[in-house]
Design a protein around this motif. Structure first.
Motif, PDB file in Angstrom:
ATOM      1  N   THR A  91     -37.317  33.524  -2.333  1.00 31.16           N
ATOM      2  CA  THR A  91     -37.662  32.117  -2.084  1.00 31.16           C
ATOM      3  C   THR A  91     -36.655  31.458  -1.137  1.00 31.16           C
ATOM      4  N   TYR A  92     -35.381  31.872  -1.241  1.00 36.11           N
ATOM      5  CA  TYR A  92     -34.370  31.346  -0.315  1.00 36.11           C
ATOM      6  C   TYR A  92     -34.638  31.853   1.104  1.00 36.11           C
ATOM      7  N   ALA A  93     -35.043  33.100   1.217  1.00 33.43           N
ATOM      8  CA  ALA A  93     -35.354  33.657   2.541  1.00 33.43           C
ATOM      9  C   ALA A  93     -36.565  32.957   3.147  1.00 33.43           C
ATOM     10  N   ILE A  94     -37.533  32.614   2.300  1.00 33.36           N
ATOM     11  CA  ILE A  94     -38.702  31.867   2.783  1.00 33.36           C
ATOM     12  C   ILE A  94     -38.256  30.496   3.280  1.00 33.36           C
ATOM     13  N   ALA A  95     -37.400  29.826   2.507  1.00 32.00           N
ATOM     14  CA  ALA A  95     -36.916  28.497   2.887  1.00 32.00           C
ATOM     15  C   ALA A  95     -36.134  28.537   4.199  1.00 32.00           C
ATOM     16  N   GLU A  96     -35.376  29.616   4.407  1.00 33.02           N
ATOM     17  CA  GLU A  96     -34.585  29.749   5.635  1.00 33.02           C
ATOM     18  C   GLU A  96     -35.404  30.351   6.783  1.00 33.02           C
ATOM     19  N   GLN A  97     -36.657  30.684   6.481  1.00 32.96           N
ATOM     20  CA  GLN A  97     -37.573  31.238   7.472  1.00 32.96           C
ATOM     21  C   GLN A  97     -37.021  32.507   8.128  1.00 32.96           C
ATOM     22  N   ILE A  98     -36.765  33.507   7.286  1.00 31.41           N
ATOM     23  CA  ILE A  98     -36.282  34.806   7.752  1.00 31.41           C
ATOM     24  C   ILE A  98     -37.334  35.852   7.359  1.00 31.41           C
ATOM     25  N   PRO A  99     -38.361  36.030   8.195  1.00 33.79           N
ATOM     26  CA  PRO A  99     -39.499  36.879   7.828  1.00 33.79           C
ATOM     27  C   PRO A  99     -39.121  38.322   7.461  1.00 33.79           C
ATOM     28  N   LEU A 100     -38.161  38.906   8.167  1.00 40.31           N
ATOM     29  CA  LEU A 100     -37.763  40.285   7.868  1.00 40.31           C
ATOM     30  C   LEU A 100     -37.241  40.393   6.441  1.00 40.31           C
ATOM     31  N   VAL A 101     -36.385  39.475   6.037  1.00 41.37           N
ATOM     32  CA  VAL A 101     -35.810  39.504   4.689  1.00 41.37           C
ATOM     33  C   VAL A 101     -36.893  39.238   3.648  1.00 41.37           C
ATOM     34  N   VAL A 102     -37.782  38.295   3.935  1.00 38.44           N
ATOM     35  CA  VAL A 102     -38.882  37.992   3.013  1.00 38.44           C
ATOM     36  C   VAL A 102     -39.696  39.262   2.743  1.00 38.44           C
ATOM     37  N   LYS A 103     -40.033  39.963   3.810  1.00 37.26           N
ATOM     38  CA  LYS A 103     -40.851  41.169   3.682  1.00 37.26           C
ATOM     39  C   LYS A 103     -40.098  42.287   2.960  1.00 37.26           C
ATOM     40  N   VAL A 104     -38.846  42.515   3.333  1.00 36.71           N
ATOM     41  CA  VAL A 104     -38.056  43.583   2.703  1.00 36.71           C
ATOM     42  C   VAL A 104     -37.897  43.311   1.208  1.00 36.71           C
ATOM     43  N   LEU A 105     -37.629  42.072   0.848  1.00 33.09           N
ATOM     44  CA  LEU A 105     -37.461  41.754  -0.574  1.00 33.09           C
ATOM     45  C   LEU A 105     -38.769  41.934  -1.350  1.00 33.09           C
ATOM     46  N   ARG A 106     -39.880  41.554  -0.749  1.00 31.94           N
ATOM     47  CA  ARG A 106     -41.174  41.758  -1.428  1.00 31.94           C
ATOM     48  C   ARG A 106     -41.442  43.235  -1.615  1.00 31.94           C
ATOM     49  N   TYR A 107     -41.262  44.018  -0.565  1.00 36.94           N
ATOM     50  CA  TYR A 107     -41.461  45.469  -0.679  1.00 36.94           C
ATOM     51  C   TYR A 107     -40.522  46.063  -1.720  1.00 36.94           C
ATOM     52  N   THR A 108     -39.294  45.538  -1.783  1.00 40.29           N
ATOM     53  CA  THR A 108     -38.304  46.065  -2.718  1.00 40.29           C
ATOM     54  C   THR A 108     -38.718  45.819  -4.156  1.00 40.29           C
ATOM     55  N   TYR A 109     -39.075  44.579  -4.489  1.00 44.50           N
ATOM     56  CA  TYR A 109     -39.430  44.343  -5.894  1.00 44.50           C
ATOM     57  C   TYR A 109     -40.752  44.999  -6.266  1.00 44.50           C
ATOM     58  N   GLU A 110     -41.687  45.113  -5.325  1.00 46.59           N
ATOM     59  CA  GLU A 110     -42.931  45.835  -5.619  1.00 46.59           C
ATOM     60  C   GLU A 110     -42.638  47.308  -5.862  1.00 46.59           C
ATOM     61  N   HIS A 111     -41.741  47.879  -5.079  1.00 45.86           N
ATOM     62  CA  HIS A 111     -41.341  49.286  -5.230  1.00 45.86           C
ATOM     63  C   HIS A 111     -40.699  49.506  -6.604  1.00 45.86           C
ATOM     64  N   ILE A 112     -39.822  48.592  -6.998  1.00 44.85           N
ATOM     65  CA  ILE A 112     -39.146  48.722  -8.298  1.00 44.85           C
ATOM     66  C   ILE A 112     -40.150  48.551  -9.437  1.00 44.85           C
ATOM     67  N   GLU A 113     -41.095  47.619  -9.290  1.00 47.01           N
ATOM     68  CA  GLU A 113     -42.134  47.440 -10.317  1.00 47.01           C
ATOM     69  C   GLU A 113     -42.953  48.712 -10.497  1.00 47.01           C
ATOM     70  N   GLU A 114     -43.309  49.347  -9.395  1.00 50.90           N
ATOM     71  CA  GLU A 114     -44.144  50.546  -9.459  1.00 50.90           C
ATOM     72  C   GLU A 114     -43.397  51.767  -9.974  1.00 50.90           C
ATOM     73  N   ASN A 115     -42.117  51.886  -9.650  1.00 51.13           N
ATOM     74  CA  ASN A 115     -41.374  53.119  -9.924  1.00 51.13           C
ATOM     75  C   ASN A 115     -40.290  52.994 -10.994  1.00 51.13           C
ATOM     76  N   ASP A 116     -40.043  51.789 -11.499  1.00 42.57           N
ATOM     77  CA  ASP A 116     -38.953  51.540 -12.451  1.00 42.57           C
ATOM     78  C   ASP A 116     -37.609  52.031 -11.932  1.00 42.57           C
ATOM     79  N   SER A 117     -37.485  52.114 -10.636  1.00 42.58           N
ATOM     80  CA  SER A 117     -36.246  52.526  -9.995  1.00 42.58           C
ATOM     81  C   SER A 117     -36.353  52.194  -8.515  1.00 42.58           C
ATOM     82  N   PHE A 118     -35.289  52.473  -7.779  1.00 42.46           N
ATOM     83  CA  PHE A 118     -35.297  52.285  -6.333  1.00 42.46           C
ATOM     84  C   PHE A 118     -35.137  53.666  -5.725  1.00 42.46           C
ATOM     85  N   LEU A 119     -36.234  54.225  -5.234  1.00 48.43           N
ATOM     86  CA  LEU A 119     -36.264  55.626  -4.824  1.00 48.43           C
ATOM     87  C   LEU A 119     -36.030  55.833  -3.331  1.00 48.43           C
ATOM     88  N   ILE A 120     -35.640  54.798  -2.629  1.00 44.94           N
ATOM     89  CA  ILE A 120     -35.362  54.914  -1.199  1.00 44.94           C
ATOM     90  C   ILE A 120     -33.892  55.312  -1.048  1.00 44.94           C
TER      91      ILE A 120
END
Length: 120
Positions: A36-65
């Motif tokens: 939400t802070y990245a959205i407020a600061e209008q940093i699209p790359l960070v917004v996208k990376v954070l969304r992909y990150t939490y979706e990845h963790i939700e799906e895998n219960d870990s960070f597999l990258i």
């Protein structure tokens, strides 16, 4: 990131990763809040990376990258130095990158993480 609350949240996430590892319940909420802070600061790359990150963790219960390599390695070196880096270390590195977005290397690494998360 410029926002002091965002910096404090990044520090909190890093401390929690050190203390408890990937505790999905609090970690996902913290990453969503950081987004939400990245959205407020209008940093699209960070917004996208954070969304992909939490979706990845939700799906895998870990960070597999895996953590990004500092330099390209040839196959001979990789066979000799087959070093395993923990999911916690890789995630800590990713979150730490967001702290200093003035660094061009950090931006480059975030783009690489984005691409790896999209492919996963």
């Amino acid at each position: 990131m410029e926002n002091r609350k965002a910096i404090k949240l990044i520090d909190k996430i890093l401390e929690n990763l050190d203390a408890t590892g990937i505790n999905t319940e609090t970690l996902i909420d913290d990453i969503k809040e950081l987004r939400t802070y990245a959205i407020a600061e209008q940093i699209p790359l960070v917004v996208k990376v954070l969304r992909y990150t939490y979706e990845h963790i939700e799906e895998n219960d870990s960070f597999l990258i895996p953590i990004l390599d500092d330099e390209p390695i040839n196959e001979e070196d990789s066979m000799e130095e087959n070093v395993e880096v923990s999911p916690v270390e890789s995630l800590k590195y990713l979150i730490a990158l967001i702290k200093n977005l003035d660094n061009k290397i950090n931006i480059s690494d975030l783009k690489e993480y984005r691409d790896l998360l999209m492919k996963y």
